[in-house]
Design an enzyme around this catalytic site. Structure first.
Site, PDB file in Angstrom:
ATOM      1  N   SER A   1      17.501  21.743  39.428  1.00 37.72           N
ATOM      2  CA  SER A   1      16.854  21.395  40.688  1.00 37.72           C
ATOM      3  C   SER A   1      17.520  22.159  41.843  1.00 37.72           C
ATOM      4  CB  SER A   1      16.877  19.877  40.889  1.00 37.72           C
ATOM      5  OG  SER A   1      15.970  19.477  41.880  1.00 37.72           O
TER       6      SER A   1
ATOM      7  N   HIS B   1      11.174  21.154  38.263  1.00 39.21           N
ATOM      8  CA  HIS B   1      10.362  19.947  38.025  1.00 39.21           C
ATOM      9  C   HIS B   1       8.866  20.268  37.985  1.00 39.21           C
ATOM     10  CE1 HIS B   1      14.117  17.932  38.847  1.00 39.21           C
ATOM     11  NE2 HIS B   1      14.097  18.250  40.131  1.00 39.21           N
TER      12      HIS B   1
END
Length: 222
Positions: free
Chosen positions: A115, A151
């Site tokens: 991330s 994601h």
């Protein structure tokens, strides 16, 4: 990494990055700046890595290490956690960690993260650093060319937002990764994609196209 690993109860990606070091018991440092040095996040990292590595943590909100450069350059692996990409980069620059990361990269230390900890290595990224709406960030370390979006499969707004930003020129072409998928770069060139989740993939995203990059499926634990 688009997501996954110890943060989501996986283990394949963790084993993979440890094996990349080539060390029997590598020195692995967790940098949780993006989460504000979350103690629960730190505990999860230590639980996942301490059995297989000499694990340490570089905190910047309550600094415990005097010589940050010496510590980072002594590692086999630096793992950057998720959280707020923009805030992390600002804090790193205040402490000089951005230049230390460049030096570690040049010295051959394995750099990884998920991330925010993946966004940071690229020129630009898609981030929720500025609120719930995803926005382009063109302030990365630029060790890797182009942009990144994590994601890609787990947060519904990620894919359309990233594709629109690349198509509109707000972000340069780049890569996107589903949770559980990692892209490994050798220098600045993509070497391979790997996954700890069957069916999860990576993508190369251009202004007018999106190409699936089928990953190699990892065994549990790497």
């Amino acid at each position: 990494m688009g997501g996954g690993g110890f943060s989501d109860g996986g283990s394949g990606l963790d084993g993979y990055v440890l094996e990349l070091t080539g060390a029997d018991r590598p020195r692995a440092c967790f940098v949780p700046t993006a989460s504000g040095d979350s103690e629960s996040y730190i505990e999860n990292f230590l639980a996942a890595y301490s059995q297989r590595a000499d694990a340490s943590v570089l905190r910047l909100f309550a600094r415990e290490i005097d010589d940050l450069r010496a510590h980072l350059l002594s590692q086999h692996l630096i793992y950057v956690g998720g959280g707020n990409t923009a805030n992390m980069l600002a804090v790193w620059r205040l402490h000089g960690v951005d230049e230390m990361m460049r030096e570690a990269w040049s010295a051959g230390v394995i750099l990884c993260g998920l991330s925010a900890g993946a966004n940071c290595w690229f020129e630009a990224s898609s981030t929720d650093s500025f609120g719930p709406t995803l926005a382009p960030l063109d302030d990365g370390l630029a060790l890797l060319p182009g942009s990144f979006c994590p994601h890609y499969d787990s947060e519904p707004e990620r894919r359309p937002s990233y594709r629109a930003a690349v198509a509109g020129g707000e972000l340069p072409p780049g890569f996107a990764a589903d949770d559980g998928v990692a892209l490994r770069f050798a220098g600045r060139a993509l070497a391979e994609a790997v996954s700890e989740r069957p069916g999860a993939v990576a993508h190369r995203v251009e202004a007018a196209s999106e190409t699936v990059l089928a990953p190699r499926l990892l065994a549990p634990g790497g």
